[in-house]
Scaffold this active site. Structure first.
Site, PDB file in Angstrom:
ATOM      1  N   HIS A  42     -18.915 -12.920  23.134  1.00 37.03           N
ATOM      2  CA  HIS A  42     -18.135 -12.312  22.057  1.00 37.03           C
ATOM      3  C   HIS A  42     -18.803 -11.053  21.524  1.00 37.03           C
ATOM      4  O   HIS A  42     -18.129 -10.074  21.208  1.00 37.03           O
ATOM      5  CB  HIS A  42     -17.965 -13.337  20.938  1.00 37.03           C
ATOM      6  CG  HIS A  42     -16.907 -12.983  19.947  1.00 37.03           C
ATOM      7  ND1 HIS A  42     -15.563 -13.061  20.231  1.00 37.03           N
ATOM      8  CD2 HIS A  42     -16.985 -12.539  18.669  1.00 37.03           C
ATOM      9  CE1 HIS A  42     -14.862 -12.691  19.171  1.00 37.03           C
ATOM     10  NE2 HIS A  42     -15.703 -12.370  18.215  1.00 37.03           N
ATOM     11  N   HIS A  88      -8.408 -13.366  17.779  1.00 36.15           N
ATOM     12  CA  HIS A  88      -8.950 -14.508  17.037  1.00 36.15           C
ATOM     13  C   HIS A  88      -8.335 -15.769  17.630  1.00 36.15           C
ATOM     14  O   HIS A  88      -7.746 -16.592  16.936  1.00 36.15           O
ATOM     15  CB  HIS A  88      -8.664 -14.375  15.538  1.00 36.15           C
ATOM     16  CG  HIS A  88      -9.894 -14.545  14.709  1.00 36.15           C
ATOM     17  ND1 HIS A  88      -9.929 -15.271  13.545  1.00 36.15           N
ATOM     18  CD2 HIS A  88     -11.164 -14.094  14.892  1.00 36.15           C
ATOM     19  CE1 HIS A  88     -11.157 -15.245  13.039  1.00 36.15           C
ATOM     20  NE2 HIS A  88     -11.924 -14.533  13.839  1.00 36.15           N
TER      21      HIS A  88
END
Length: 729
Positions: A42, A88
């Site tokens: 990430h 998300h």
């Protein structure tokens, strides 16, 4: 350090050996947590960076490309547009309301931290199968309701319009939904702020909400696949407070009017860790931080928790020495926490103190600019050979096919979703959700308009990962052009499965090649973006979904081109060529449950010529509407235009086979022509093939052998989606 702790932090043996080399010793728990977060997929982009490096990122109008909080382009009149899209996905699958809400909050901070006032939100959403009474369908409806409510809650409370987006459904997303959020802001071209921390002795200031334990490990969680063993992950989902973010945004915008700061960075994934390392890393400097000075929401918090918490609505500022008090006063005025927690050094090290004791020291470069880059193995998926030859099993009459496709979730009007978003707050919205094509907002200061469109067809990317990604770029740009605006740049959100699977890495590599090719050929550079990997549950990956938002400028906000019929009696023209292409089409998926075929290459000259023709014809005043032909072909595009406008159509479309009215040949558009002679001249000039296929008007929808009452198909179009989603209500 014991092996169980190392494994819990998702650090493999090779990475741990590298940590030992970097530190020259064993890390403590705090340092291990920091390495784990900053080397996570990430934060580090370690699997994807190799393929992103070749993206076209430059053009005369690009002010800031990838590498900052958001991309920036010059939109004329001394104004710049700042925009970015982020995912998300994992948090939204675990806790849909907060996951989606904080996704919006995070992307807003990325934009306003550049000095821009945010003027528009959009989203790109993917869910699994929502129809029926299965346990999965019920869960998908629950996820959709929660995610949409979260998006609407955050954007509405912030006073920022959600002006458009796209929502699609497929079984490949049953195990992982995708929630991609986009935000765009405006700033004066000479008043842009960057995320840097430089100037020895300059103070580092924490501002915003207090730090709690929410979101701990969020970056690491978002860098892993789901399985039955790790689904109790709610504590890793952040909790958002849009009212606190509104105060933070206004305080930052007030601060930006002063000459008090060097740089500013949002605390997003990995919280204080990523913001501090990124700011120092960009500047080649070092930093000291006194962690006991961090404002805390809970008692007994440790340095580990303070560095890795992903509590929302927080920023890190590098101020000019001597301006500390003035910065603090602004944030105190807005009832926000603000504390000097450190200073910039020339050590190249991150030095972390706890009540005066050094508790962590790590070189900055290996965790920021020089983080590991992996060269994962790739392998062409075997399934591609199995699906490349598409056979349509049988003939189905067009009327039956038409009504079946009209009822597909992809086609149906999504008012149930967009009615939860305030699209008109700030009073800049020219075209809002529900009217097809690009969203359009005015720039009051210049009289220009910005158009933006989200686009991706996951089925096409499954069938042809390179061409599918290129088509997403081209189709997003076409939607922008159909509004009369010239596409200038894109942001992307690249959603793929598990990168440890060589076939997924091949899909990703091919997708990047497609984006590079399309951006280069269409002159729409990439200025920002995001990669989301590990969208995978129990070994099953989502379809490749490289979501694209294209942004363009129309020099005259009054010359926005509609996407639906405006009046009766207007000639309908089809632009482009119809070749009978059904690869990855809705037609074969909806009627035969088949996803396959081979996508044709894009003719970029024809695509660009189509854009330029529509923009020129709009400026010449000879068009009433323009709409890109997409999923479901000419039949579905025309039907939606008729239903939304409340105006019927009489069309006769010359096709080689009856079902070609549903084909998805690329680079096509439907336009309403008010001066046929003038338009014919322009089409010839740009070399675009065109055909008059009908006229608007009446209360019927007629296309070849399809003859439907407009009121009846409109009731299906506007009501059926709500009936599907509200089954449990």
């Amino acid at each position: 350090m014991d092996k169980a702790t190392i494994k819990a932090h998702k650090i493999n043996e090779q990475e741990y050996e590298e940590i030992l080399k970097i530190l020259g010793r064993e890390p403590n728990l705090l340092e291990l947590g920091i390495f784990s977060a900053m080397w996570s997929e990430h934060c580090s982009y370690k699997s994807s960076k190799k393929y992103l490096n070749g993206f076209p990122t430059k053009a005369p109008w690009v002010i800031q490309g990838p590498g900052e909080n958001a991309g920036v382009i010059d939109v004329g009149g001394g104004v710049a547009a700042v925009f970015k899209m982020e995912s998300h996905n994992h948090p939204s699958f675990i806790e849909p309301f907060q996951g989606a809400a904080t996704g919006v909050g995070g992307i807003l901070r990325d934009v306003f931290t550049m000095g821009a006032r945010v003027v528009a939100n959009m989203n790109s959403l993917r869910f699994g199968e929502v129809c029926g009474d299965s346990e999965n369908a019920r869960k998908q409806r629950y996820l959709l309701k929660g995610a949409v409510a979260g998006i609407g809650h955050y954007g509405n409370c912030m006073g920022i319009p959600t002006v458009g987006g796209e929502t699609t459904f497929d079984a490949s997303f049953n195990g992982n939904i995708l929630v991609n959020a986009f935000a765009l802001g405006l700033v004066k071209s000479d008043e842009i702020f960057y995320g840097k921390a430089e100037g020895i002795g300059n103070p580092v200031i924490y501002v915003g909400s207090k730090t709690g334990r929410d979101g701990l490990g969020g970056a690491v969680m978002a860098s892993d696949s789901f399985s039955d063993a790790n689904k109790s992950l709610r504590p890793t989902v952040q909790v958002g407070d849009p009212f606190a973010e509104k105060l933070l945004m206004e305080a930052c915008l007030e601060l930006f009017k002063k000459d008090y700061i060097v740089g500013i960075q949002d605390m997003g994934a990995a919280g204080l860790t990523s913001s501090s390392f990124e700011m120092a890393g960009r500047s080649g400097s070092g930093m000291k931080m006194q962690l006991d000075r961090v404002p805390m929401r809970e008692e007994g918090m440790s340095p580990y928790e303070l560095m890795l918490s992903e509590s929302q609505e927080r920023m890190l500022i590098c101020a000019k020495k001597g301006c500390e008090q003035k910065v603090l006063e602004i944030f105190k005025k807005w009832d926000l926490d603000a504390e000097v927690i450190g200073e910039v050094t020339d050590s190249g090290q991150m030095q972390l103190y706890w009540h005066g004791e050094l508790v962590g020291q790590i070189p900055i470069k290996p965790l920021s600019e020089a983080a590991p880059v992996l060269d994962r193995p790739t392998a062409r998926p075997k399934y591609l050979d199995e699906i490349k030859n598409l056979q349509i099993p049988k003939d189905i009459d067009n009327k039956t096919a038409f009504l079946k496709l009209l009822r597909e979730s992809e086609i149906l009007n999504k008012a149930l979703i967009y009615d939860q978003y305030d699209a008109n707050i700030q009073t800049n919205t020219i075209k809002q959700p529900g009217y097809l094509g690009a969203a359009v907002i005015r720039i009051k200061e210049t009289g220009k308009a910005l158009a933006m469109a989200a686009q991706c067809d996951p089925r096409a990317n499954f069938v042809g990962p390179k061409i599918g990604a290129a088509r997403a770029v081209a189709a997003a740009g076409r939607k922008v052009a159909m509004s009369g605006a010239m596409p200038l740049a894109i942001t992307d959100c690249l959603n793929y499965g598990n990168p440890q699977n060589p076939e997924v890495m091949w899909q990703f590599a091919q997708g990047c090649e497609g984006i590079k090719e399309a951006c280069r050929e269409l002159n729409t550079p990439v200025v920002s973006g995001n990669v989301s990997l590990y969208n995978d549950t129990d070994g099953v990956s989502v379809y490749p979904t490289p979501a694209i938002v294209s942004v363009g400028v129309n020099d005259d906000a009054r010359a926005n081109l509609k996407s639906v019929f405006g009046s009766a009696g207007t000639a309908i023209y089809l632009l482009g060529e119809t070749k009978g292409e059904f690869a990855a089409s809705l037609y074969v998926k909806a009627l035969f449950d088949v996803v396959g075929g081979t996508l044709s290459e894009i003719d970029y000259k024809k695509e660009r010529a189509l854009w330029e023709l529509v923009i020129a014809a709009n400026k010449a005043g000879v068009l009433e509407f323009a709409n890109s032909v997409g999923v479901g072909g000419v039949a579905m595009s025309l039907a939606k235009m008729a239903c939304i406008s409340g105006i019927g159509a009489e069309c006769k479309f010359d096709v080689a086979q009856a079902n070609f009215i549903f084909d998805e040949s690329f680079s096509r558009a439907l336009v309403g022509v008010t001066s046929e002679a003038k338009f014919s001249e322009l089409a010839a000039k740009f070399g675009v093939k065109f055909e008059k296929i009908g006229v608007t008007g009446g209360d019927k929808f007629r296309l070849n052998e399809i003859d439907e009452n407009l009121k009846e198909i409109s009731e299906i179009y506007f009501n059926e989606f709500a009936n599907i989603i509200k089954q449990e209500d």
